[in-house]
Write a protein that holds these residues in place. Structure first.
Motif, PDB file in Angstrom:
ATOM      1  N   LEU A 182       0.835  -1.199   0.000  1.00 14.07           N
ATOM      2  CA  LEU A 182       0.000   0.000   0.000  1.00 14.07           C
ATOM      3  C   LEU A 182       0.873   1.253   0.000  1.00 14.07           C
ATOM      4  CD1 LEU A 182      -2.558  -1.155   2.719  1.00 14.07           C
ATOM      5  CD2 LEU A 182      -2.913  -1.138   0.231  1.00 14.07           C
ATOM      6  N   ASP A 183       0.405   2.276  -0.675  1.00 20.89           N
ATOM      7  CA  ASP A 183       1.150   3.526  -0.836  1.00 20.89           C
ATOM      8  C   ASP A 183       0.951   4.425   0.388  1.00 20.89           C
ATOM      9  OD1 ASP A 183       2.576   5.664  -1.800  1.00 20.89           O
ATOM     10  OD2 ASP A 183       1.327   5.975  -3.581  1.00 20.89           O
ATOM     11  N   TYR A 184       1.521   4.003   1.515  1.00 17.05           N
ATOM     12  CA  TYR A 184       1.496   4.813   2.732  1.00 17.05           C
ATOM     13  C   TYR A 184       2.811   4.607   3.459  1.00 17.05           C
ATOM     14  CZ  TYR A 184       1.284   1.219   6.356  1.00 17.05           C
ATOM     15  OH  TYR A 184       1.605   0.191   7.217  1.00 17.05           O
ATOM     16  N   ALA A 185       3.163   5.557   4.298  1.00 15.67           N
ATOM     17  CA  ALA A 185       4.346   5.434   5.141  1.00 15.67           C
ATOM     18  C   ALA A 185       4.126   6.203   6.431  1.00 15.67           C
ATOM     19  CB  ALA A 185       5.596   5.951   4.424  1.00 15.67           C
ATOM     20  N   ILE A 186       4.792   5.760   7.485  1.00 14.97           N
ATOM     21  CA  ILE A 186       4.796   6.471   8.761  1.00 14.97           C
ATOM     22  C   ILE A 186       6.250   6.728   9.125  1.00 14.97           C
ATOM     23  CG2 ILE A 186       4.221   6.369  11.213  1.00 14.97           C
ATOM     24  CD1 ILE A 186       1.930   4.450  10.448  1.00 14.97           C
ATOM     25  N   VAL A 187       6.592   7.977   9.399  1.00 17.56           N
ATOM     26  CA  VAL A 187       7.952   8.323   9.808  1.00 17.56           C
ATOM     27  C   VAL A 187       7.930   8.895  11.219  1.00 17.56           C
ATOM     28  CG1 VAL A 187       8.736   8.718   7.447  1.00 17.56           C
ATOM     29  CG2 VAL A 187       7.841  10.641   8.769  1.00 17.56           C
ATOM     30  N   ARG A 188       9.077   8.739  11.909  1.00 19.59           N
ATOM     31  CA  ARG A 188       9.216   9.306  13.244  1.00 19.59           C
ATOM     32  C   ARG A 188       9.918  10.656  13.142  1.00 19.59           C
ATOM     33  NH1 ARG A 188       8.618   6.739  17.715  1.00 19.59           N
ATOM     34  NH2 ARG A 188       9.132   4.705  16.821  1.00 19.59           N
TER      35      ARG A 188
END
Length: 293
Positions: A182-188
């Motif tokens: 899926l075209d999503y990301a989570i960054v810190r």
């Protein structure tokens, strides 16, 4: 099945949900009276995301604002771009001014350096926890942690072209990226910017076709704007919407429901002056793949 891209090894985390809406609209979940329209089966992947899936090691973000780069597909639905700078909004797009004021602060612009210049900006996203920022996978590559920042408060003052004072926050880690294909990301992010700018809770409940959607975004490297409209339906992993204008740079923006919760991540332009839809990944699909949401 799509290829799994990458995930950083991280300890278990919990989504922080704060910053409530100043309005009382309820969630617009599926119901027999308003069935979902399913238009296809996952055919809307952004060209850059397909490049990343095909060769994740060598993928580089195109840090310039252009939806469907190199094609004639646009992202303005109809002949006029109806998006409005957030501090000039008068409530004419179907959500209230209180709604925009309640949900604009957690939205940030991704940037290639800690710079106030518009030329550094390239994608959008949303704080979903005090140090976690949700965006599109095609906005992330191997140089993101080394070089990139999030600009908060990148807005025009009301009735003016003057840009407000920005806060630049370093990206310190990629927590999730492309899970489930899926075209999503989570960054810190460094520190705890959510304590200053607030956070937006995620909601995996599907919005019914015809239900309200809003996107607070940084289109074409511009200061923050609001656009709102209605959901057309579903196409595989994606929400589609034919009356919500976006531009390059809007990728990664949270798709908000009537209560101001994130129900998806905007990824694609597809509107033209004569029809079509823009689209973004459904939170119901992201939540099924994510270890956080």
């Amino acid at each position: 099945m799509k290829k799994l891209i990458a995930i950083a090894a991280v300890p278990a985390l919990f989504l922080v949900a704060c910053s409530s809406a100043d309005q009382t609209a309820t969630n617009e979940a599926d119901s027999p009276a308003a069935p979902q329209v399913d238009e296809g089966n996952g055919t809307l992947d952004h060209p850059d995301f397909l490049r990343k899936v095909a060769d994740p090691t060598n993928y580089k973000v195109t840090r310039e604002p252009a939806e469907h780069r190199g094609s004639s597909v646009l992202s303005t639905c109809g002949s006029t771009d109806d998006s409005v700078y957030v501090n000039d909004y008068t409530g004419n797009l179907g959500v209230s001014t209180a709604y925009v004021n309640a949900h604009k602060n957690p939205v940030g612009a991704m940037e290639s350096s800690a710079s106030d210049a518009s030329s550094a900006k390239y994608c959008s996203g949303t704080l979903i926890a005090n140090d976690l920022f949700l965006t599109a996978s095609h906005c992330i590559d191997s140089s993101t942690v080394a070089n990139d920042y999030i600009a908060f408060n990148y807005e025009r003052a009301k009735g003016s072209t003057t840009v407000l004072t920005q806060t630049h926050v370093k990206i310190t880690a990629i927590v999730e990226d492309g899970l489930g294909g899926l075209d999503y990301a989570i960054v810190r992010l460094q520190g705890s910017p959510g304590t200053t700018f607030g956070t937006t809770p995620a909601n995996a409940t599907e919005v019914a076709a015809g239900g309200t959607l809003a996107i607070i975004q940084h289109p074409a490297r511009l200061p923050k704007k609001i656009e709102a409209g209605t959901k057309t339906g579903n196409s595989g992993d994606y929400h589609t919407y034919g009356n919500i204008d976006t531009q390059g740079g809007s990728s990664g923006s949270g798709i908000l429901n009537a209560s101001g919760q994130v129900v998806g991540v905007h990824t694609n332009g597809g509107c033209t002056s004569s029809g079509g839809t823009n689209s973004g990944v459904r939170m119901s699909r992201i939540a099924a793949a994510s270890n956080i949401l």
